[in-house]
Design an enzyme around this catalytic site. Sequence first.
Site, PDB file in Angstrom:
ATOM      1  N   HIS A   1     -65.955 -10.727  -6.927  1.00 26.83           N
ATOM      2  CA  HIS A   1     -65.578  -9.354  -7.285  1.00 26.83           C
ATOM      3  C   HIS A   1     -66.806  -8.498  -7.597  1.00 26.83           C
ATOM      4  O   HIS A   1     -66.773  -7.286  -7.434  1.00 26.83           O
ATOM      5  CB  HIS A   1     -64.631  -9.373  -8.482  1.00 26.83           C
ATOM      6  CG  HIS A   1     -63.398 -10.176  -8.230  1.00 26.83           C
ATOM      7  ND1 HIS A   1     -62.488  -9.845  -7.250  1.00 26.83           N
ATOM      8  CD2 HIS A   1     -62.938 -11.320  -8.810  1.00 26.83           C
ATOM      9  CE1 HIS A   1     -61.510 -10.737  -7.241  1.00 26.83           C
ATOM     10  NE2 HIS A   1     -61.758 -11.642  -8.179  1.00 26.83           N
TER      11      HIS A   1
ATOM     12  N   HIS B   1     -60.703  -7.882 -11.547  1.00 24.06           N
ATOM     13  CA  HIS B   1     -61.186  -7.722 -10.175  1.00 24.06           C
ATOM     14  C   HIS B   1     -62.064  -6.491  -9.990  1.00 24.06           C
ATOM     15  O   HIS B   1     -63.006  -6.521  -9.205  1.00 24.06           O
ATOM     16  CB  HIS B   1     -60.015  -7.605  -9.199  1.00 24.06           C
ATOM     17  CG  HIS B   1     -59.217  -8.862  -9.043  1.00 24.06           C
ATOM     18  ND1 HIS B   1     -58.520  -9.163  -7.901  1.00 24.06           N
ATOM     19  CD2 HIS B   1     -59.003  -9.896  -9.891  1.00 24.06           C
ATOM     20  CE1 HIS B   1     -57.909 -10.331  -8.034  1.00 24.06           C
ATOM     21  NE2 HIS B   1     -58.174 -10.793  -9.252  1.00 24.06           N
TER      22      HIS B   1
ATOM     23  N   CYS C   1     -52.247  11.694 -19.021  1.00 20.12           N
ATOM     24  CA  CYS C   1     -51.665  12.998 -18.669  1.00 20.12           C
ATOM     25  C   CYS C   1     -50.184  12.755 -18.402  1.00 20.12           C
ATOM     26  O   CYS C   1     -49.652  11.711 -18.797  1.00 20.12           O
ATOM     27  CB  CYS C   1     -52.417  13.663 -17.505  1.00 20.12           C
ATOM     28  SG  CYS C   1     -52.273  12.865 -15.901  1.00 20.12           S
TER      29      CYS C   1
ATOM     30  N   ASP D   1     -54.334  15.458 -21.594  1.00 21.28           N
ATOM     31  CA  ASP D   1     -53.938  16.869 -21.539  1.00 21.28           C
ATOM     32  C   ASP D   1     -52.708  17.059 -22.433  1.00 21.28           C
ATOM     33  O   ASP D   1     -52.299  16.131 -23.154  1.00 21.28           O
ATOM     34  CB  ASP D   1     -53.736  17.344 -20.086  1.00 21.28           C
ATOM     35  CG  ASP D   1     -52.483  16.784 -19.426  1.00 21.28           C
ATOM     36  OD1 ASP D   1     -51.771  15.972 -20.058  1.00 21.28           O
ATOM     37  OD2 ASP D   1     -52.214  17.162 -18.272  1.00 21.28           O
TER      38      ASP D   1
ATOM     39  N   THR E   1     -48.557  12.102 -15.612  1.00 24.00           N
ATOM     40  CA  THR E   1     -48.359  10.970 -14.688  1.00 24.00           C
ATOM     41  C   THR E   1     -49.488   9.957 -14.708  1.00 24.00           C
ATOM     42  O   THR E   1     -49.335   8.857 -14.161  1.00 24.00           O
ATOM     43  CB  THR E   1     -48.280  11.499 -13.247  1.00 24.00           C
ATOM     44  OG1 THR E   1     -49.506  12.193 -12.967  1.00 24.00           O
ATOM     45  CG2 THR E   1     -47.099  12.435 -13.051  1.00 24.00           C
TER      46      THR E   1
HETATM   47  C1  RB5 Z   1     -49.123  18.808 -16.418  1.00 22.12           C
HETATM   48  O1  RB5 Z   1     -47.929  19.501 -16.294  1.00 22.12           O
HETATM   49  C2  RB5 Z   1     -49.193  17.698 -15.367  1.00 22.12           C
HETATM   50  O2  RB5 Z   1     -49.325  18.244 -14.111  1.00 22.12           O
HETATM   51  C3  RB5 Z   1     -50.352  16.762 -15.664  1.00 22.12           C
HETATM   52  O3  RB5 Z   1     -50.206  16.247 -16.944  1.00 22.12           O
HETATM   53  C4  RB5 Z   1     -50.498  15.548 -14.771  1.00 22.12           C
HETATM   54  O4  RB5 Z   1     -49.294  14.859 -14.650  1.00 22.12           O
HETATM   55  C5  RB5 Z   1     -51.190  15.735 -13.515  1.00 22.12           C
HETATM   56  O5  RB5 Z   1     -51.481  14.787 -12.758  1.00 22.12           O
END
Ligand code: RB5
Length: 147
Positions: A133, A98, A65, A8, A67
């Site tokens: 596994h 695994h 993304c 994203d 996180t």
């Molecule tokens: C975008 O702001 C953020 O929410 C997205 O990139 C991600 O971290 C969501 O899990």
Amino acid sequence: MRWYVGADHAGYCMKDALATMLRGLGDEVIDLGTNSGASVDYPDFGERVARKVAEQQDSLGLLVCGTGVGISMAANKVPGVRAARVTETFSARAAREHNDANVLCLGERVTGAGLAEEIVRVFRDTAFAGGRHARRVEQLAELDRRR
Ligand code: RB5
């Protein structure tokens, strides 16, 4: 190795850098976007990459993304996909050995560029161990079938 990559707006810079690294290692990389900082929704890109990986046996996916959390949730909704959100190399290795993970998910706001490269290299260069596994991974496939 063929990779499908996606991100994203919060992950596309890291996705681009890692795609360049993978191409430098001789891998085929198919970029499914996004390619700018304009706001997009991570489920769209998680699904896009996951569907390709599920279709193309032996391919791998890379998703980024902010996180790595949301985009891994999206990818794991697609049957046949085992997406692992990873922040260190121990889990990158174990995810392949695994869990036979076929999609690697990273967070650009969480993991530094150098560590992210290391994680991708470990994930790329580690094979599924099979054995005990394999039974567990088959159980994951059964969960997909029951969905
Ligand atoms: C975008 O702001 C953020 O929410 C997205 O990139 C991600 O971290 C969501 O899990």
